[in-house]
Enzyme design. Structure first.
Site, short mmCIF file in Angstrom:
data_model
loop_
_atom_site.label_atom_id
_atom_site.label_comp_id
_atom_site.label_asym_id
_atom_site.label_seq_id
_atom_site.Cartn_x
_atom_site.Cartn_y
_atom_site.Cartn_z
NE ARG A 271 -14.27 32.43 -17.06
CZ ARG A 271 -14.64 33.55 -17.67
NH1 ARG A 271 -13.85 34.60 -17.67
NH2 ARG A 271 -15.80 33.61 -18.29
CD GLU A 366 3.76 6.07 -36.76
OE1 GLU A 366 4.09 4.94 -36.36
OE2 GLU A 366 4.45 7.08 -36.60
#
Lengths: 383, 264
Positions: A271, A366
Site C-alpha cells: 500500500r 476457557e
C-alpha cells in the site's frame, strides 16, 4: 537450552500451513459470512490427521506430543479462527477428557471415530448461570437403579450439535460432599439419548463457522457405566481439561496474531501513500516491529508451557500465562493490523476484519482473562 | 514397479532473494528451504503409480544436511526410503556434476521409472533430468503432464503439451520422466504419515561411498560458470489507454501497440 523444533515438528508445520492456505483460506470468509460449519473442510482436516493428535495409536490417534498439537492448531488459526476452534475443541475438550479419564471400554468405544474425525464430541461445562463460577453447575445427575438421570442445561458448547456429533461429556452435580459443597461428576451422554437435545446457536460475533450449542437435558437417562472416571472427580477432571485447553486457546491466539502480522506486513509493503509504501513510515514500521516482538515472546511462553506438559512437569501457571498472554497479544496485533489496513480493514473483503472479531473470544472462553489472572495470582502466592 | 524420485531443495517461492556481496551467489541466511515444486509432482505421481501397480518409491536428494527435511517430507507423503548424497566437496558444483553424482547413487538400484522435476525453481536450468537420463543411458520424456504405465509394466505412455497441442509418446521402461505443472495435485504430508516417516530408512552417502573422485566436483570443476547475478529490472508503471468508448480505446490500443510497442 535448545530452541529448535524437531524435524517432524517442522514438517508438520509446513504441511499444516500449506493445507490451511490452500484448503481453508479460500472458503473461510464465505463460511464466516454464512455462519456455516463446513462438513467438507471438517472431512479434509480429519483426513490430514488433525484429530486425536496426542492420542496413542492404539485408539486411532497420531501419538504426537503436545507441542506438535499446538503447532498444528496455531497454523490453522493463522488462517481462520473458526476452523482452529473446531480442531482445538475437538482435541482438547472432546477427545481429551475421554482419553485421559475414560476407562478402556469407553476409550475403545468412542475414541477411534473421534480420532478419525468421523465423529465430534462436546464438553458440556458452562451453564447459563455458571460461567466463571463453573463449580456452581446446576445440572444434576441422579442415580436411579442402573441409570443416571440428567436434568439441566448447558450453553456455548463447541462441536456439540453437528450432524456428526456422537455425544457430550456433561459436568453434573451428583450429590453433596461431606463438606457441604456439591459433588461434581462427568457423565457421558450420547447424541440421540432420549431427553437430550443439542440446539445450534446463531448470531455470533466470532467463530461464526464453528458449531456452538445449547444443551438441554430433560430426564435424560443414560446407563450407569457412562460415568467418566470415579464419581465426584468432575471438578478435578474439568480443571485438568482446562489446563490443556488453555494451551490450545494460547495456540489460537498465537496463530491468529501471526496471521494478523503476516497480512499487515504484506499490505503495508504494498500500500502506497505519499509516494511510498506505508511500511516505510516509522509510525507504521514500529507497529509491525511491536507485533513481531510480541509474537516472538508469546511463542516462547506457549511452547515452554507445552514442553513442561510433555515432560510431565507442573504447567498450570504457565498454561494460564500462555492463554492470557497469547490472547492479549492477538488483541493488540488484530488492532494494529486493522489500523494499518485503514478503511479497507473495516471491510469483510479483508481477512483482518474477521481476525479482529474472532480475537475477542480468546479473552473470554476457557477461563476469562480475569480468571487467568486469579489462577496466576494464586499460583505465585499473592492471593 | 520400482520408482526413483530425484528431489532438490530450493528457496521457498515467497522468499525475498538477495544477491550476495560476491555478486555470484544469493544470501542464504534467512531462506526457508522447501522441496522443489516440480519434484513434488514427481513424488505424487510416483506414489499414485505405486498405489496402482505396487512396488517401492525411493527418494534421492543431494545437498547439505538440511535436505533431509525434504526427503523426510516425501517419506511422510508415502515414499518408502530415502538416500541423501551429501559431501562438502559438492559445494559449488554445477548441474552436470549433480547429475553425475545422482547417477552413481542410483545406477545399481532396481528401477522402472525415474522422476525429476522439469527444472528447479531456483536456477531454472532444467539440466539434471536430461543429463541423468544420458548418464544412465535410458530414454528421457520431458515436460510430462500425464503418465500411464501399461498393465504388463513394460512400457509407459505419456503426454506433453506443445503449443496448445498434445504430444503422446510411448516408451519402453526403464525411462526418466521430468514432471511439469499439471501432472497432478500433490498430497499433503498427513500427520500419521509424518509419524510413520520417522521409522523409514534414510541412507546418507558421501562421494567416496559412491566411488566418485571429489576432484571432479565443487566450484573448481564447474563447466558452467556464473559471471554475475543481477536483480530483475524494476517493473515500469503501466499505461492506461484513454478513450470514451470501447471502440475508441481499442483503436488507441492498436495504435500504441503498432507505434510504441512495435508488436503489430
Amino acid at each position: 537450552m535448545d530452541f529448535s523444533l524437531s524435524m517432524e515438528q517442522e514438517i508438520l508445520r509446513n504441511s499444516v500451513r500449506d493445507f490451511a492456505e490452500k484448503e481453508i483460506k479460500p472458503v473461510a470468509r464465505e463460511l464466516d459470512e454464512k455462519e456455516e460449519f463446513s462438513y467438507e473442510t471438517m472431512r479434509k482436516m480429519a483426513d490430514l490427521g488433525l484429530f486425536g493428535m496426542f492420542v496413542s495409536e492404539k485408539y486411532g490417534g497420531q501419538g504426537m506430543d503436545y507441542v506438535s498439537y499446538i503447532i498444528a492448531t496455531e497454523e490453522i488459526a493463522r488462517v481462520d479462527g473458526s476452523h482452529a476452534a473446531t480442531v482445538a475443541a475437538g482435541n482438547s475438550l472432546g477427545i481429551g477428557p475421554l482419553y485421559y479419564f475414560g476407562n478402556e471400554d469407553q476409550k475403545m468405544k468412542y475414541l477411534p471415530a473421534l480420532c478419525s474425525g468421523e465423529a465430534l464430541w462436546g464438553f458440556g461445562l458452562t451453564e447459563p448461570n455458571a460461567g466463571s463460577d463453573a463449580g456452581n453447575s446446576k445440572t444434576t445427575g441422579a442415580l436411579d437403579g442402573d441409570k443416571w438421570v440428567v436434568n439441566g442445561s448447558k450453553i456455548f458448547i463447541t462441536n456439540a450439535s453437528t450432524r456428526i456429533t456422537s455425544g457430550v461429556t456433561a459436568l453434573c452435580r451428583t450429590g453433596t460432599r461431606e463438606d457441604g459443597r456439591p459433588e461434581l461428576s462427568c457423565i457421558l451422554v450420547e447424541s440421540g439419548a432420549p431427553g437430550f437435545e443439542a440446539r445450534e446457536m446463531h448470531g455470533k460475533l466470532m467463530w461464526r463457522a464453528s458449531n456452538t450449542s445449547e444443551l438441554y437435558f430433560d430426564d435424560c437417562r443414560v446407563p450407569q457405566e457412562n460415568l467418566l472416571g470415579p464419581r465426584g472427580h468432575g471438578f478435578y477432571q474439568m480443571l485438568q481439561t482446562l489446563d490443556g485447553g488453555r494451551l490450545s486457546i494460547g495456540a489460537m491466539g498465537l496463530g491468529g496474531a501471526q496471521g494478523c502480522f503476516d497480512l499487515a506486513l504484506k499490505y503495508s509493503r504494498e500500500r502506497e501513500q505519499f509516494g511510498k509504501p506505508i511500511s516505510n513510515f516509522q509510525v507504521n514500521a514500529f507497529k509491525l516491529a511491536d507485533m513481531a516482538l510480541e509474537i516472538e515472546c508469546a511463542r516462547l511462553i506457549l511452547y515452554k508451557a507445552c514442553w513442561l506438559r510433555d515432560n510431565n512437569k507442573p504447567f498450570s501457571k504457565e498454561a494460564a500465562m500462555a492463554k492470557l498472554h497469547c490472547s492479549e497479544v492477538m488483541y493488540r496485533c488484530a488492532n494494529h493490523a486493522v489500523q494499518l489496513h485503514g478503511g479497507y480493514g473495516l471491510m469483510k473483503e479483508y481477512d483482518v476484519e474477521r481476525f479482529y472479531r474472532d480475537q475477542k473470544l480468546l479473552e473470554i472462553g476457557e477461563g476469562t482473562s480475569e480468571v487467568q489472572r486469579i489462577v496466576i495470582s494464586r499460583l505465585i502466592g499473592a492471593l | 514397479m520400482n520408482i526413483i524420485v530425484c528431489l532438490k531443495q530450493v528457496p521457498d517461492t515467497e522468499t525475498q532473494i538477495k544477491i550476495g556481496s560476491d555478486r555470484q551467489s544469493i544470501v542464504t541466511d534467512d531462506i526457508k528451504w522447501v522441496m522443489n515444486p516440480y519434484d513434488e509432482y514427481g513424488v505424487e505421481e510416483a506414489l499414485r503409480l505405486k498405489e496402482k501397480h505396487g512396488g517401492e518409491v525411493t527418494v534421492v536428494g543431494l545437498g547439505p544436511k538440511r535436505v533431509t527435511e525434504s526427503i523426510r517430507t516425501a517419506l511422510a507423503m508415502g515414499a518408502d526410503k530415502g538416500i541423501l548424497i551429501s559431501d562438502g566437496a559438492l559445494d559449488g558444483s554445477d548441474s552436470l556434476a549433480h547429475a553425475k553424482a545422482i547417477a552413481a547413487a542410483i545406477k545399481d538400484l532396481q528401477y522402472d521409472l525415474i522422476f525429476t522435476g522439469q527444472r528447479g525453481v531456483d536456477d531454472d536450468l532444467g539440466i539434471v533430468g536430461a543429463t541423468l537420463a544420458e548418464a544412465l543411458n535410458i530414454p528421457q520424456l520431458s515436460l510430462i503432464v500425464k503418465v500411464e504405465v501399461a498393465e504388463d509394466g513394460k512400457s509407459v505412455k505419456v503426454q506433453r503439451p506443445i503449443e496448445g497441442e498434445t504430444l503422446v509418446i510411448t516408451s519402453t521402461l526403464p525411462a526418466l520422466i521430468t514432471a511439469q505443472k499439471g501432472l497432478n495435485e500433490p498430497r499433503y504430508a498427513s500427520l500419521p504419515g509424518i509419524m510413520k516417516a520417522k521409522k523409514k530408512p534414510l541412507a546418507e552417502k558421501s562421494l567416496a561411498d559412491l566411488g566418485l573422485n571429489s576432484a571432479d566436483f565443487g566450484a573448481g570443476a564447474r563447466k558452467m560458470k556464473i559471471l554475475e547475478l543481477t536483480p530483475p529490472p524494476a517493473r515500469e508503471a503501466g499505461k492506461i489507454v484513454p478513450g470514451e468508448t470501447p471502440q475508441e480505446k481499442a483503436a488507441q490500443l492498436a495504435k500504441l501497440l503498432h507505434d510504441e510497442a512495435k508488436v503489430l
